[in-house]
Structures are given as structure tokens and as C-alpha cells.
Design a protein around this motif. Structure first.
Motif, PDB file in Angstrom:
ATOM      1  N   GLY A  79       0.788  -1.220   0.000  1.00 36.65           N
ATOM      2  CA  GLY A  79       0.000   0.000   0.000  1.00 36.65           C
ATOM      3  C   GLY A  79       0.822   1.273   0.000  1.00 36.65           C
ATOM      4  N   TYR A  94      -6.613  -2.475   6.694  1.00 38.01           N
ATOM      5  CA  TYR A  94      -7.370  -1.227   6.614  1.00 38.01           C
ATOM      6  C   TYR A  94      -8.698  -1.334   7.367  1.00 38.01           C
ATOM      7  N   ASP A  95      -9.166  -0.178   7.834  1.00 37.48           N
ATOM      8  CA  ASP A  95     -10.496  -0.146   8.432  1.00 37.48           C
ATOM      9  C   ASP A  95     -11.538  -0.034   7.319  1.00 37.48           C
ATOM     10  N   GLY A 164     -10.411   1.665   3.877  1.00 34.70           N
ATOM     11  CA  GLY A 164      -9.739   2.860   4.379  1.00 34.70           C
ATOM     12  C   GLY A 164      -8.309   3.043   3.897  1.00 34.70           C
ATOM     13  N   PHE A 165      -7.998   2.633   2.670  1.00 30.16           N
ATOM     14  CA  PHE A 165      -6.671   2.864   2.093  1.00 30.16           C
ATOM     15  C   PHE A 165      -6.526   4.331   1.710  1.00 30.16           C
ATOM     16  N   ASN A 166      -5.460   4.977   2.182  1.00 33.86           N
ATOM     17  CA  ASN A 166      -5.149   6.376   1.850  1.00 33.86           C
ATOM     18  C   ASN A 166      -6.333   7.294   2.146  1.00 33.86           C
ATOM     19  N   TYR A 167      -7.052   6.983   3.205  1.00 31.70           N
ATOM     20  CA  TYR A 167      -8.307   7.689   3.467  1.00 31.70           C
ATOM     21  C   TYR A 167      -8.218   8.685   4.616  1.00 31.70           C
ATOM     22  N   HIS A 213     -12.079  -5.036  10.158  1.00 29.65           N
ATOM     23  CA  HIS A 213     -11.027  -4.543   9.279  1.00 29.65           C
ATOM     24  C   HIS A 213     -10.924  -5.487   8.088  1.00 29.65           C
TER      25      HIS A 213
END
Length: 228
Positions: A79, A94-95, A164-167, A213
Motif C-alpha cells: 500500500g 485497513y479499516d 480505508g486505504f489512503n483515506y 477490518h
């Protein structure tokens, strides 16, 4: 004769098979909750694999369901090394901030659910203040060519979960709009997808109170899911 009887008796004794620990028990981190989705591919070049959702019951992780999965057309990448527009799925833990969909939420859905409208967009414009965010009505600083008009993806976004990647603190150029969604015609542009029925089952299963998650990765190597 006695030896034969001893051997025959030994063969009648059931020897329990040796099983490995379930995948979540082999991971470095599961997010601290009692629900987990794993999206595992055979290797970093794969575009298919398996999504499994798990419940933690006491000290054990128990499989609640599984389905075939699809990944980015160019496989998976760590990621923090991913670049936008590469059609790769970001490996990591990730969440799942919220769910959304063009259709009504499946019965039993407890995740916050946002219904897609004709004005719903996901901004992917690196120059926009709304980068990697849902917007109702496209802002002036977000070009339509650098955004997804969500209602246009009637199959994929019938139901979905935001990954929730890069979020939380978006890094420009790393990527935007990574979801767990319904299968389209083939590999994804970086999301994880599953059949429609599996997506409905996941939404009916996920409970925000249990802090679910998603862990994305491969069986081995740099992007091994057990590292996350």
C-alpha cells in the motif's frame, strides 16, 4: 499372529489430523476488533483469490463465510508503494469507514450506509480539496475526468464497503476510491470485488461495534497477508 493383531488395533485408533492455525491467528495484526475480512491472492501478479470473513470467539478465529475474489488488473502491491492509475490493489490492513450502494442496504446491515444518488461522485483529482472523498455534487476543483460518477457503476456499486486505504490522511498520487464491491466483468482497477450475494452477506455480517477490518495480501513474499 500377535503382531498382526497389534497392527490391526493400531490402525483402528483414530489419529487426529494436524491442522494449521486459521489465517487471522497467523497475522501480525488484525486491527484489534473481533471481526476480520481477509482478501488473499496466490501471488502479487494474481488477479483472483479468496475473500473470507471471520469472527473472533474467545481466543479463536472462526470462519463465517468465504467467496472467490478479484483484484487489480495488474495484481497487488504494498500500500505505501502504490501509485494512482496503476490498476493495482493495495496490500495492507485497513479499516472499513462505511458502506454505500445504488440499491437499498441488505437486511441486517449495521454499517453506516450512504445511498448513491445522481449527484454522488468519488473525487480522485490530486489537485482537489476533496481528493479521495465522496461528494454530492462535483466541486469546481474536481474534474469530472478525474472522478467516478458512482451511479454509472450499476453492477459494481449496487453494494460496497469503503476500504480505508489512503483515506484518513490522503497522500496525493497514492490512489483514491478503493472499495470492496460487487464483481464487474473482470479484474478491477485496484479494488477488491466479490459476487453480489457474497457482498450482501458481508454487509449483513459486518458489525461496526466489533471493529471489522480488511487485510489484503498474498500467501507469501513482500505482500504476504500474514505480515499485516
Amino acid at each position: 499372529m500377535r503382531t498382526a493383531l497389534v497392527l490391526a488395533s493400531a490402525l483402528l485408533v483414530a489419529v487426529p489430523p494436524v491442522h494449521g492455525e486459521p489465517l487471522p491467528a497467523r497475522m501480525a495484526d488484525t486491527g484489534g476488533g473481533t471481526q476480520l475480512i481477509t482478501a488473499e491472492a496466490p501471488d502479487a501478479r494474481s488477479t483472483t483469490g479468496t475473500v473470507t470473513w471471520w469472527d473472533r470467539r474467545g481466543a479463536r478465529w472462526v470462519e463465517a463465510g468465504s467467496a472467490p475474489a478479484r483484484f487489480g488488473a495488474n495484481g497487488l502491491v504494498e500500500g505505501d508503494r502504490r501509485r494512482q492509475g496503476t490498476d493495482t490493489t493495495p496490500a495492507g490492513l485497513y479499516d472499513l469507514p462505511y458502506a454505500f450502494g445504488i440499491k437499498t442496504p441488505p437486511p441486517g446491515t449495521r454499517s453506516p450506509f450512504v445511498r448513491v444518488t445522481d449527484r454522488s461522485w468519488w473525487c480522485q483529482d490530486n489537485d482537489s480539496r476533496a481528493y479521495n472523498r465522496w461528494v454530492e455534487g462535483l466541486p469546481d476543483d474536481c474534474r469530472a475526468t478525474e472522478a467516478e460518477h458512482l451511479v454509472s457503476y450499476g453492477t459494481q456499486y449496487a453494494h460496497a464497503l469503503v476500504i480505508g486505504f489512503n483515506y484518513a490522511r490522503p497522500v496525493r498520487g497514492r490512489g483514491a476510491g478503493i472499495f470492496l464491491h460487487v464483481d464487474g466483468r473482470g479484474a478491477t482497477a485496484g479494488c477488491v470485488s466479490v459476487p453480489a450475494e457474497a457482498m450482501r452477506r458481508i454487509l449483513a455480517w459486518a458489525d461496526p461495534a466489533r471493529r471489522p477490518h480488511i487485510a489484503i495480501g498474498t500467501r507469501e513474499g513482500r505482500t504476504a497477508i500474514a505480515r499485516y
